[in-house]
Design an enzyme around this catalytic site. Structure first.
Site, short mmCIF file in Angstrom:
data_model
loop_
_atom_site.label_atom_id
_atom_site.label_comp_id
_atom_site.label_asym_id
_atom_site.label_seq_id
_atom_site.Cartn_x
_atom_site.Cartn_y
_atom_site.Cartn_z
CB THR A 1 -37.75 -22.83 94.50
OG1 THR A 1 -37.94 -24.17 94.06
CG2 THR A 1 -38.93 -22.00 94.04
CB SER B 1 -31.98 -28.65 97.12
OG SER B 1 -33.30 -28.95 97.51
CB THR C 1 -38.03 -26.32 99.87
OG1 THR C 1 -38.59 -26.79 98.65
CG2 THR C 1 -38.19 -24.82 99.98
CG ASP C 2 -37.46 -30.52 96.50
OD1 ASP C 2 -38.51 -30.13 97.04
OD2 ASP C 2 -37.34 -30.62 95.27
N1 ASP Z 1 -36.78 -28.49 93.71
C1 ASP Z 1 -36.54 -27.25 94.40
C2 ASP Z 1 -35.25 -27.41 95.19
O1 ASP Z 1 -35.24 -28.09 96.17
C3 ASP Z 1 -37.67 -26.96 95.30
C4 ASP Z 1 -37.54 -25.72 96.13
O2 ASP Z 1 -36.50 -25.14 96.29
O3 ASP Z 1 -38.59 -25.31 96.66
O4 ASP Z 1 -34.25 -26.86 94.82
#
Ligand code: ASP
Length: 329
Positions: free
Chosen positions: A18, A64, A97-98
């Site tokens: 993200t 991610s 973050t995932d």
């Molecule tokens: N779906 C995103 C990822 O993990 C979520 C994020 O980065 O906050 O790439």
């Protein structure tokens, strides 16, 4: 006296997420596409970073949630390459973050680095009206400059978390990460890093564990380890399905199962029966707790070892790397 050149370069490796996400409307914090903006552009969007000795390299550009072993392998190799350069002080990794906690634990387990490896992220895309990525990136670069810090850490929302403890604990808030009972190891305030309990004294040794890295570098895949959850009304169907799949297609053979167990590592009696069968057929079974905090406390009789405090997803990695080591014997 021989003068050694002070390591001053910080290398920023981009993997997507993200933090590199793009939405069509600036007020949209959730309907974006992750992994769109190049890491060099992320750096350019943080004016206070101008003038620092930074290098940028794009390793991947993914959401991610879709992280793969192939990307991890490449990332580990590039982190090792840069850390071994005498002029490099530390590495920063931008990441979604995932699965951030999984990548952090993978890199820590494989590399056991003796320089800082600082992972950072964002909960809002780069195009947001008030993005959180630029501050997180600035903070991560500051943490990577800490000369006494060794190992993989995560910086998000002004907090620094150890790879071993960190977990994503919120699906939307900017302070999406926690370190459970251990708590964060420090915080970043106006570019200064404050360690809550000091840092452990530095130990000698190689900058990265090349022995483990070589093993990972020559592997095509991680040994297959499944994570399943014990819950009310559980039965053995998922485990039976995994064993059947292995019979039909040996290339998809499950080598290990981590059960995200209830409370202090307890498993539904019906699931336990199926897991015992799996174990008897050579599948390694490990228990971790599905509780967000705490760990499985030894003392309860069980046929399956516990994960030594690791969360289910980190226990999956620990078991897979253990199986990989076993295979190489
Ligand atoms: N779906 C995103 C990822 O993990 C979520 C994020 O980065 O906050 O790439």
């Amino acid at each position: 006296m021989v003068q050694t050149k002070k390591a001053s370069i910080r290398v920023i490796l981009g993997t997507g997420g993200t933090i590199a996400g793009r939405a069509t409307a600036m007020a949209d914090n959730v309907g974006y596409v992750a992994g769109e903006v190049a890491v060099s552009d992320l750096l350019a969007a943080v004016p206070p970073l101008a003038g620092l000795a930074l290098e940028a390299e794009q390793i991947a550009q993914v959401d991610s949630k879709d992280m793969t072993f192939a990307i991890w392998r490449q990332l580990a190799l590039r982190v090792a390459h840069h850390l071994e350069r005498a002029e490099v002080q530390g590495v920063v990794i931008t990441h979604g973050t995932d699965t951030l906690e999984e990548t952090a634990w993978f890199l820590q387990s494989v590399l056991q680095p003796r320089k800082p490896v600082v992972m950072t992220c964002a909960m809002r895309p780069a195009t947001a009206m008030v993005p959180d990525g630029p501050q997180n990136l600035l903070d991560a670069v500051a943490v990577a400059g800490s000369e006494d810090l060794v190992g993989v850490v995560v910086v998000c929302a002004g907090q620094v978390h150890r790879a071993e403890h960190v977990a994503k604990v919120h699906s939307y808030r900017l302070d999406a990460f926690g370190s459970g009972d251990a708590g964060p190891m420090g915080c970043v305030e106006e570019g200064g890093v404050r360690w809550f309990h000091g840092l452990p004294p530095a130990q000698g040794g190689a900058v990265v564990n090349r022995f483990q890295l070589d093993r990972v570098a020559s592997a095509a895949v991680l040994p297959r380890v499944a994570v399943i959850t014990s819950h009310a009304d559980s039965d053995g169907a998922v485990v039976e399905g995994l064993l059947m799949l292995a019979e039909q297609d040996p290339t998809r053979r499950v080598r290990g199962i981590v059960v995200a167990a209830t409370g202090n590592g307890t498993v539904h009696v019906a699931l336990e029966k199926a897991l015992l069968q799996a174990q008897a057929s050579g599948v390694r079974v490990v228990r971790a707790t599905r509780c967000a905090r705490g760990r499985v406390i030894p003392g309860v009789r069980s046929s399956f070892p516990d994960s030594a405090g690791l969360s289910p997803v980190k226990a999956r990695l620990a078991l897979a790397l253990d199986l990989m080591a076993e295979d190489s014997l």
